[in-house]
Design a protein around this motif. Structure first.
Motif, PDB file in Angstrom:
ATOM      1  N   GLY A 111       0.843  -1.146   0.028  1.00 46.19           N
ATOM      2  CA  GLY A 111       0.091  -0.010   0.051  1.00 46.19           C
ATOM      3  C   GLY A 111       0.860   1.029  -0.034  1.00 46.19           C
ATOM      4  O   GLY A 111       1.978   1.183  -0.404  1.00 46.19           O
ATOM      5  N   ASN A 112       0.178   2.409   0.673  1.00 47.97           N
ATOM      6  CA  ASN A 112       1.166   3.535   0.440  1.00 47.97           C
ATOM      7  C   ASN A 112       2.267   3.577   1.630  1.00 47.97           C
ATOM      8  O   ASN A 112       1.900   2.711   2.574  1.00 47.97           O
ATOM      9  N   PRO A 113       3.417   4.231   1.326  1.00 44.77           N
ATOM     10  CA  PRO A 113       3.508   4.915   0.129  1.00 44.77           C
ATOM     11  C   PRO A 113       3.728   4.052  -0.928  1.00 44.77           C
ATOM     12  O   PRO A 113       4.022   3.142  -1.042  1.00 44.77           O
ATOM     13  N   GLN A 114       3.349   5.024  -2.251  1.00 45.83           N
ATOM     14  CA  GLN A 114       3.487   4.689  -3.439  1.00 45.83           C
ATOM     15  C   GLN A 114       4.362   5.468  -4.277  1.00 45.83           C
ATOM     16  O   GLN A 114       4.558   6.766  -3.966  1.00 45.83           O
ATOM     17  N   VAL A 115       5.348   4.898  -4.934  1.00 47.78           N
ATOM     18  CA  VAL A 115       6.219   5.906  -5.883  1.00 47.78           C
ATOM     19  C   VAL A 115       5.390   6.371  -6.952  1.00 47.78           C
ATOM     20  O   VAL A 115       4.959   5.586  -7.953  1.00 47.78           O
ATOM     21  N   GLU A 116       5.234   7.605  -6.990  1.00 45.33           N
ATOM     22  CA  GLU A 116       4.281   8.437  -7.976  1.00 45.33           C
ATOM     23  C   GLU A 116       4.487   8.475  -9.478  1.00 45.33           C
ATOM     24  O   GLU A 116       5.777   8.652  -9.724  1.00 45.33           O
ATOM     25  N   ILE A 117       3.740   7.995 -10.085  1.00 40.81           N
ATOM     26  CA  ILE A 117       3.688   8.260 -11.640  1.00 40.81           C
ATOM     27  C   ILE A 117       2.278   9.202 -12.020  1.00 40.81           C
ATOM     28  O   ILE A 117       1.295   8.993 -11.814  1.00 40.81           O
ATOM     29  N   ASN A 118       2.745  10.293 -12.591  1.00 38.00           N
ATOM     30  CA  ASN A 118       1.578  11.358 -12.857  1.00 38.00           C
ATOM     31  C   ASN A 118       2.057  12.384 -13.806  1.00 38.00           C
ATOM     32  O   ASN A 118       2.572  13.386 -13.681  1.00 38.00           O
ATOM     33  N   ASP A 119       1.627  11.985 -15.139  1.00 39.53           N
ATOM     34  CA  ASP A 119       1.820  12.879 -16.387  1.00 39.53           C
ATOM     35  C   ASP A 119       1.062  13.897 -16.280  1.00 39.53           C
ATOM     36  O   ASP A 119       1.369  14.827 -16.674  1.00 39.53           O
ATOM     37  N   ALA A 120      -0.183  14.003 -15.632  1.00 31.73           N
ATOM     38  CA  ALA A 120      -1.048  15.071 -15.425  1.00 31.73           C
ATOM     39  C   ALA A 120      -0.327  16.392 -14.551  1.00 31.73           C
ATOM     40  O   ALA A 120      -0.956  17.547 -14.539  1.00 31.73           O
ATOM     41  N   ASP A 121       0.652  15.972 -13.820  1.00 40.33           N
ATOM     42  CA  ASP A 121       1.249  17.094 -13.299  1.00 40.33           C
ATOM     43  C   ASP A 121       1.862  18.220 -14.005  1.00 40.33           C
ATOM     44  O   ASP A 121       2.810  17.639 -14.806  1.00 40.33           O
ATOM     45  N   SER A 122       1.725  19.441 -13.954  1.00 38.09           N
ATOM     46  CA  SER A 122       2.325  20.292 -14.872  1.00 38.09           C
ATOM     47  C   SER A 122       3.678  20.610 -14.619  1.00 38.09           C
ATOM     48  O   SER A 122       4.211  20.697 -13.446  1.00 38.09           O
ATOM     49  N   PRO A 123       4.636  20.462 -15.748  1.00 38.43           N
ATOM     50  CA  PRO A 123       5.994  20.638 -15.453  1.00 38.43           C
ATOM     51  C   PRO A 123       6.521  21.851 -15.088  1.00 38.43           C
ATOM     52  O   PRO A 123       7.477  22.231 -14.642  1.00 38.43           O
ATOM     53  N   THR A 124       5.581  23.086 -15.169  1.00 38.82           N
ATOM     54  CA  THR A 124       5.925  24.323 -14.688  1.00 38.82           C
ATOM     55  C   THR A 124       5.161  24.740 -13.689  1.00 38.82           C
ATOM     56  O   THR A 124       5.577  25.663 -13.045  1.00 38.82           O
ATOM     57  N   GLY A 125       4.760  23.754 -12.801  1.00 30.52           N
ATOM     58  CA  GLY A 125       4.181  23.896 -11.659  1.00 30.52           C
ATOM     59  C   GLY A 125       5.003  23.485 -10.527  1.00 30.52           C
ATOM     60  O   GLY A 125       6.331  23.068 -10.649  1.00 30.52           O
ATOM     61  N   ASN A 126       4.499  23.906  -9.345  1.00 31.43           N
ATOM     62  CA  ASN A 126       5.612  23.407  -8.067  1.00 31.43           C
ATOM     63  C   ASN A 126       5.534  21.934  -7.929  1.00 31.43           C
ATOM     64  O   ASN A 126       4.680  21.103  -8.057  1.00 31.43           O
ATOM     65  N   ILE A 127       6.767  21.491  -7.460  1.00 32.89           N
ATOM     66  CA  ILE A 127       6.774  20.066  -7.123  1.00 32.89           C
ATOM     67  C   ILE A 127       6.248  19.606  -5.973  1.00 32.89           C
ATOM     68  O   ILE A 127       6.538  20.193  -4.982  1.00 32.89           O
ATOM     69  N   TRP A 128       5.475  18.582  -6.085  1.00 31.10           N
ATOM     70  CA  TRP A 128       4.592  18.238  -4.775  1.00 31.10           C
ATOM     71  C   TRP A 128       4.676  16.641  -4.743  1.00 31.10           C
ATOM     72  O   TRP A 128       5.303  15.975  -5.417  1.00 31.10           O
ATOM     73  N   VAL A 129       3.936  16.417  -3.592  1.00 26.91           N
ATOM     74  CA  VAL A 129       3.970  14.562  -3.508  1.00 26.91           C
ATOM     75  C   VAL A 129       3.261  14.045  -4.764  1.00 26.91           C
ATOM     76  O   VAL A 129       3.351  12.811  -4.775  1.00 26.91           O
ATOM     77  N   GLY A 130       2.606  14.565  -5.495  1.00 25.81           N
ATOM     78  CA  GLY A 130       2.009  14.062  -6.859  1.00 25.81           C
ATOM     79  C   GLY A 130       3.009  14.263  -7.970  1.00 25.81           C
ATOM     80  O   GLY A 130       2.384  13.952  -9.063  1.00 25.81           O
ATOM     81  N   THR A 131       3.976  14.527  -7.814  1.00 30.88           N
ATOM     82  CA  THR A 131       4.896  14.696  -8.793  1.00 30.88           C
ATOM     83  C   THR A 131       5.717  13.258  -9.052  1.00 30.88           C
ATOM     84  O   THR A 131       5.891  12.663  -8.264  1.00 30.88           O
ATOM     85  N   THR A 132       5.737  13.032 -10.365  1.00 27.17           N
ATOM     86  CA  THR A 132       6.492  11.663 -10.562  1.00 27.17           C
ATOM     87  C   THR A 132       7.809  11.583  -9.925  1.00 27.17           C
ATOM     88  O   THR A 132       8.770  12.334 -10.057  1.00 27.17           O
ATOM     89  N   GLY A 133       7.896  10.240  -9.089  1.00 27.24           N
ATOM     90  CA  GLY A 133       9.245  10.176  -8.658  1.00 27.24           C
ATOM     91  C   GLY A 133       9.324  10.309  -7.253  1.00 27.24           C
ATOM     92  O   GLY A 133      10.286  10.119  -6.667  1.00 27.24           O
ATOM     93  N   GLY A 134       8.167  10.988  -6.708  1.00 24.82           N
ATOM     94  CA  GLY A 134       8.147  11.225  -5.173  1.00 24.82           C
ATOM     95  C   GLY A 134       7.357  10.273  -4.481  1.00 24.82           C
ATOM     96  O   GLY A 134       7.112   9.021  -5.098  1.00 24.82           O
ATOM     97  N   LEU A 135       7.072  10.161  -3.350  1.00 24.62           N
ATOM     98  CA  LEU A 135       6.490   9.229  -2.440  1.00 24.62           C
ATOM     99  C   LEU A 135       5.162   9.853  -2.096  1.00 24.62           C
ATOM    100  O   LEU A 135       5.195  10.810  -1.187  1.00 24.62           O
ATOM    101  N   TYR A 136       3.882   9.255  -2.488  1.00 28.35           N
ATOM    102  CA  TYR A 136       2.794   9.648  -2.208  1.00 28.35           C
ATOM    103  C   TYR A 136       2.030   8.785  -1.243  1.00 28.35           C
ATOM    104  O   TYR A 136       2.418   7.697  -1.377  1.00 28.35           O
ATOM    105  N   PRO A 137       1.867   9.485   0.140  1.00 28.52           N
ATOM    106  CA  PRO A 137       1.454  10.902   0.176  1.00 28.52           C
ATOM    107  C   PRO A 137       2.590  11.496   1.109  1.00 28.52           C
ATOM    108  O   PRO A 137       2.192  12.583   1.523  1.00 28.52           O
TER     109      PRO A 137
END
Length: 209
Positions: A111-137
């Motif tokens: 279960g969580n944490p999961q290593v995030e994969i999220n192409d919907a995350d804007s590359p110009t936005g702030n890096i957050w827990v929903g950015t690919t390569g991070g640990l959600y949550p």
């Protein structure tokens, strides 16, 4: 040095070969890469590229996850996928790709944490827990390192004494996160979905129990 180059030029002229004033360090053509779904030395394959033996879709035989041309493919509808086997400390290698706005994650210890994969995350936005390569949550990645939608990406995920490190396409995106696992000492490797098609291959694990 000038005399050296003159002599080289003369030798090349006699031999009928072009002369390069600067040395060439071009590597020899690389040999063909390892075959998909064949584990490298020290690892074993979690996915054989032929069927879904050893996997379950939320405790049931997989229906919405199929094998296509050696790839593990999710249709975009259905439940998350998990290994039947549970793991504690390990190195996990995974290749993955998503379509535009695709979203997934690699569950650790069931279960969580999961290593995030999220192409919907804007590359110009702030890096957050929903950015690919991070640990959600729990933790944002140190840096963005994912390739564009439709291209293959590679995770190397290390869980050692509960401490998590993640490399995304060879770039360290999580550096030794000390997770409070409570009493969860082991669990399945899993793939989360958010209702978008997903592709995985070359899933290998090396345990260090």
């Amino acid at each position: 040095m000038r005399i050296h180059y003159i002599l080289l030029a003369a030798i090349c002229l006699i031999a009928g070969q072009p002369f390069q004033a600067t040395p060439s360090f071009a590597a020899e053509p690389a040999a063909e890469g390892a075959k998909d779904n064949v584990a490298p030395k020290g690892f074993r394959a979690l996915f054989n590229g032929k069927d879904l033996a050893g996997w379950n879709e939320r405790g049931k035989p997989p229906v919405n996850w199929t094998v296509q041309e050696g790839m593990l493919v999710f249709s975009g509808k259905g439940g998350d996928l998990f290994t039947d086997e549970k793991f504690s400390n390990y190195v996990l290698l995974v290749d993955w790709k998503v379509e535009k706005n695709g979203n997934s994650g690699v569950y650790l210890r069931g279960g969580n944490p999961q290593v995030e994969i999220n192409d919907a995350d804007s590359p110009t936005g702030n890096i957050w827990v929903g950015t690919t390569g991070g640990l959600y949550p729990d933790l944002p990645p140190v840096v963005r390192a994912a390739k564009p939608a439709g291209e293959w990406n590679h995770f190397e995920i290390i869980v050692e004494n509960g401490v998590i490190t993640v490399l995304t396409n060879g770039v360290k995106t999580v550096d030794g996160f000390k997770k409070d696992w409570k009493d969860r000492t082991s669990g399945s490797v899993g793939f989360q979905n958010h209702g978008t098609p997903l592709w995985f291959k070359n899933m290998y694990i090396k345990t260090s129990e």
